[in-house]
Each structure stands twice: as C-alpha cells, then as structure tokens.
Write a protein that holds these residues in place. Structure first.
Motif, short mmCIF file in Angstrom:
data_model
loop_
_atom_site.label_atom_id
_atom_site.label_comp_id
_atom_site.label_asym_id
_atom_site.label_seq_id
_atom_site.Cartn_x
_atom_site.Cartn_y
_atom_site.Cartn_z
N GLY A 1 97.78 124.60 7.25
CA GLY A 1 96.77 124.48 8.27
C GLY A 1 95.73 125.23 7.19
N ILE A 2 94.34 125.51 8.45
CA ILE A 2 93.73 125.58 8.03
C ILE A 2 93.15 127.37 8.15
CG2 ILE A 2 90.60 125.66 8.40
CD1 ILE A 2 91.94 122.85 7.46
N ALA A 3 93.17 127.64 7.14
CA ALA A 3 93.40 129.86 7.22
C ALA A 3 91.77 129.97 7.09
CB ALA A 3 93.52 129.83 6.16
N LYS A 4 90.92 130.81 7.79
CA LYS A 4 89.82 130.82 8.41
C LYS A 4 89.47 132.50 8.08
CE LYS A 4 89.49 127.53 11.90
NZ LYS A 4 88.60 127.45 13.27
N THR A 5 88.34 132.83 8.08
CA THR A 5 88.00 134.57 7.51
C THR A 5 87.20 134.25 7.77
OG1 THR A 5 89.30 134.27 5.44
CG2 THR A 5 88.01 135.74 5.67
N TYR A 6 86.69 135.50 8.74
CA TYR A 6 85.03 136.13 9.50
C TYR A 6 84.81 137.19 8.80
CZ TYR A 6 87.29 132.82 12.31
OH TYR A 6 88.68 131.85 13.09
N TYR A 7 82.92 137.03 8.60
CA TYR A 7 82.83 138.70 8.84
C TYR A 7 82.95 139.26 10.17
CZ TYR A 7 79.47 135.79 5.30
OH TYR A 7 78.89 134.90 4.36
N GLU A 8 82.90 140.62 9.55
CA GLU A 8 82.67 141.55 10.86
C GLU A 8 81.78 141.39 11.68
OE1 GLU A 8 83.06 146.94 10.61
OE2 GLU A 8 82.19 145.65 8.72
N ASN A 9 80.74 140.62 11.86
CA ASN A 9 79.49 140.53 12.76
C ASN A 9 81.01 139.22 13.60
OD1 ASN A 9 79.40 137.61 11.54
ND2 ASN A 9 77.16 138.51 11.60
N GLY A 10 81.70 138.66 12.95
CA GLY A 10 82.66 137.43 14.32
C GLY A 10 82.71 136.48 13.83
N VAL A 11 80.99 136.10 12.65
CA VAL A 11 80.67 134.73 12.30
C VAL A 11 81.89 134.19 11.40
CG1 VAL A 11 79.06 133.33 11.04
CG2 VAL A 11 78.33 135.14 13.14
N LEU A 12 82.03 133.03 11.33
CA LEU A 12 82.98 132.36 9.99
C LEU A 12 82.70 132.57 9.10
CD1 LEU A 12 86.03 130.27 10.44
CD2 LEU A 12 84.54 128.28 10.23
N TYR B 1 92.50 142.24 11.76
CA TYR B 1 90.59 142.68 12.89
C TYR B 1 90.41 143.56 12.31
CZ TYR B 1 93.14 140.23 16.71
OH TYR B 1 93.65 138.91 17.11
N TRP B 2 88.71 143.50 12.54
CA TRP B 2 88.20 144.63 12.19
C TRP B 2 88.11 145.45 12.48
CZ3 TRP B 2 85.59 143.91 7.14
CH2 TRP B 2 85.54 142.97 6.61
N ASP B 3 87.44 146.86 11.99
CA ASP B 3 87.57 148.17 12.65
C ASP B 3 87.50 147.91 14.23
OD1 ASP B 3 89.69 149.35 10.97
OD2 ASP B 3 87.34 150.31 10.42
N ASN B 4 86.01 147.25 14.28
CA ASN B 4 85.50 146.85 15.64
C ASN B 4 85.76 145.67 16.72
OD1 ASN B 4 84.82 144.34 15.08
ND2 ASN B 4 82.55 144.47 14.45
N GLY B 5 87.20 145.22 16.78
CA GLY B 5 88.20 144.92 17.40
C GLY B 5 87.54 142.98 17.27
N ASN B 6 86.98 142.77 15.85
CA ASN B 6 86.75 141.29 15.97
C ASN B 6 87.75 140.59 14.92
OD1 ASN B 6 84.47 140.78 16.97
ND2 ASN B 6 83.35 141.08 15.85
N LEU B 7 87.73 139.45 15.18
CA LEU B 7 89.13 138.93 13.92
C LEU B 7 87.99 138.67 12.76
CD1 LEU B 7 91.31 137.12 14.04
CD2 LEU B 7 90.43 135.41 14.32
N LYS B 8 89.09 139.08 11.69
CA LYS B 8 88.89 138.82 10.31
C LYS B 8 89.42 138.17 9.96
CE LYS B 8 89.14 142.14 6.32
NZ LYS B 8 89.30 143.86 5.95
N GLU B 9 90.57 137.75 9.60
CA GLU B 9 91.37 136.42 9.61
C GLU B 9 92.21 136.05 10.05
OE1 GLU B 9 93.40 138.75 5.90
OE2 GLU B 9 92.25 137.85 5.48
N GLU B 10 92.80 134.94 10.04
CA GLU B 10 94.36 134.35 10.33
C GLU B 10 94.08 132.97 10.04
OE1 GLU B 10 93.55 132.84 14.23
OE2 GLU B 10 91.15 131.78 13.99
N THR B 11 96.18 132.34 9.54
CA THR B 11 96.24 132.16 8.33
C THR B 11 97.71 131.46 9.30
OG1 THR B 11 95.42 133.11 6.64
CG2 THR B 11 97.31 131.50 6.44
N PRO B 12 97.72 129.99 9.60
CA PRO B 12 98.62 129.34 10.25
C PRO B 12 99.76 129.20 8.72
CG PRO B 12 96.83 128.13 9.75
CD PRO B 12 96.45 129.00 9.10
N TYR B 13 101.30 129.61 9.21
CA TYR B 13 102.44 129.10 7.86
C TYR B 13 103.34 128.37 8.74
CZ TYR B 13 100.86 133.26 5.17
OH TYR B 13 99.32 133.94 4.54
N THR C 1 95.10 148.22 20.19
CA THR C 1 95.40 147.95 19.43
C THR C 1 95.98 146.09 19.29
OG1 THR C 1 95.41 149.41 17.72
CG2 THR C 1 95.80 147.51 16.67
N LYS C 2 94.92 145.46 18.68
CA LYS C 2 95.78 144.34 19.36
C LYS C 2 96.76 143.68 18.12
CE LYS C 2 91.09 142.21 20.32
NZ LYS C 2 89.87 141.13 19.98
#
Length: 167
Positions: free
Chosen positions: A91-102, A60-72, A39-40
């Motif tokens: 900063g810029i918080a980012k959320t991703y689809y399960e397929n890895g697309v922003l 991260y999603w179950d498939n290992g792709n990034l789900k979200e990242e938020t700077p604090y 696990t990452k």
C-alpha cells in the motif's frame, strides 16, 4: 518446558524500548508505558474481509503529530520443509514533517517499491516524483520548482540512468 521457554522468547521479542505489548484476539497493539497514559498507540491492526492480517504501523512526533504510517500484509513463501510467513509493506507508506505536512508518499506492492514515489516540501508543495518497478528506478524522475513547473527530468531503466525513455 520448551513451550514455556518459547513463549517467553516470543514475548521478549515484542518488548522493545520500554514498550508493552497487549494482545487481544486477532489484534496486536503497542502502547507506551508512560505513566500519564496519553501516548497514542504506536501500532494499529485490522483484519480485512478475506481474513488476511493487514497491519498499519504508525509512529508519532513528540508533539503528537503523525510521523509515519506504513500498511503491511501477510506474505507467504516456501521455506525448507515449511511455508514461511512474514509481514511486508503493501500500500502507500506515508512520512510526515513534524508540522504534520505530508513529506513522502511511497507505494509498495507485496514488499516491493512499485509506483510513483512523491516528495513534498514543508509547505506541502510537490518537490519531485520518482517511478519504481520491483524496487528499482524505472521510468521518469521529475524535479519541480516551487511554482510547480518542471525543473529537471531524468530517465531510468532497471535502476540505471539513461538518456531517453526506454519503451
């Protein structure tokens, strides 16, 4: 005895949902207790040059792709007889689809949504943009057709929809 009790309460506050906390120097990292140890890390911490703690929380999603990242970042405020510190989005918080697309880019300044929030479809095409100031809708909100042309425009001032832009 109170110091030991306080330490264990602090540790228990960090052990959540089967996650083990590892503290090394200034950094804190969360790792899953999965037996295969593949696990990452769910959380990454770095220190900026001015020694203010900057933390990026990732999931991260179950498939290992990034789900979200938020700077604090650390925020300081005056409390009763002491200075209160807390981590706030910055900063810029980012959320991703399960397929890895922003999916969403969400800007924060000192814990407040501030800037243009962008929403994307599962193919990465811009769906809409929304302007915020101090966590309130402010300015132009644009919705787009799949070909990128404007479909609809709304205007907001102080979190209330208005008929025309407020200058």
């Amino acid at each position: 005895m109170n110091a030991i009790k306080g330490f264990f309460e602090w540790i228990m506050g960090w052990v959540i949902f089967g996650v083990i906390v590892v503290t090394i120097g200034w950094g804190v990292s969360f790792f899953s207790d999965d037996e295969d140890n593949t696990t990452k890390p769910a959380k990454e911490t770095t220190i900026s040059e001015d020694e203010k703690l900057i933390e990026v929380r990732k999931s991260y999603w179950d498939n290992g792709n990034l789900k979200e990242e938020t700077p604090y970042k650390k925020s300081y405020s005056l409390g009763y007889k002491k200075v209160k510190t807390e981590l706030v989005p910055h900063g810029i918080a980012k959320t991703y689809y399960e397929n890895g697309v922003l999916r969403v880019e969400d800007p924060y300044v000192d814990g407040e949504r501030d800037g243009i929030v962008k929403f994307y479809d599962e193919n990465g095409k811009l769906e809409s943009t929304h302007e915020y100031k101090n966590s309130k809708k402010e300015g132009k909100h644009v919705y787009y057709y799949s070909d990128g042309t404007e479909m609809d425009v709304e205007y907001y001032h102080d979190d209330v929809q208005v008929q025309a832009p407020v200058l």
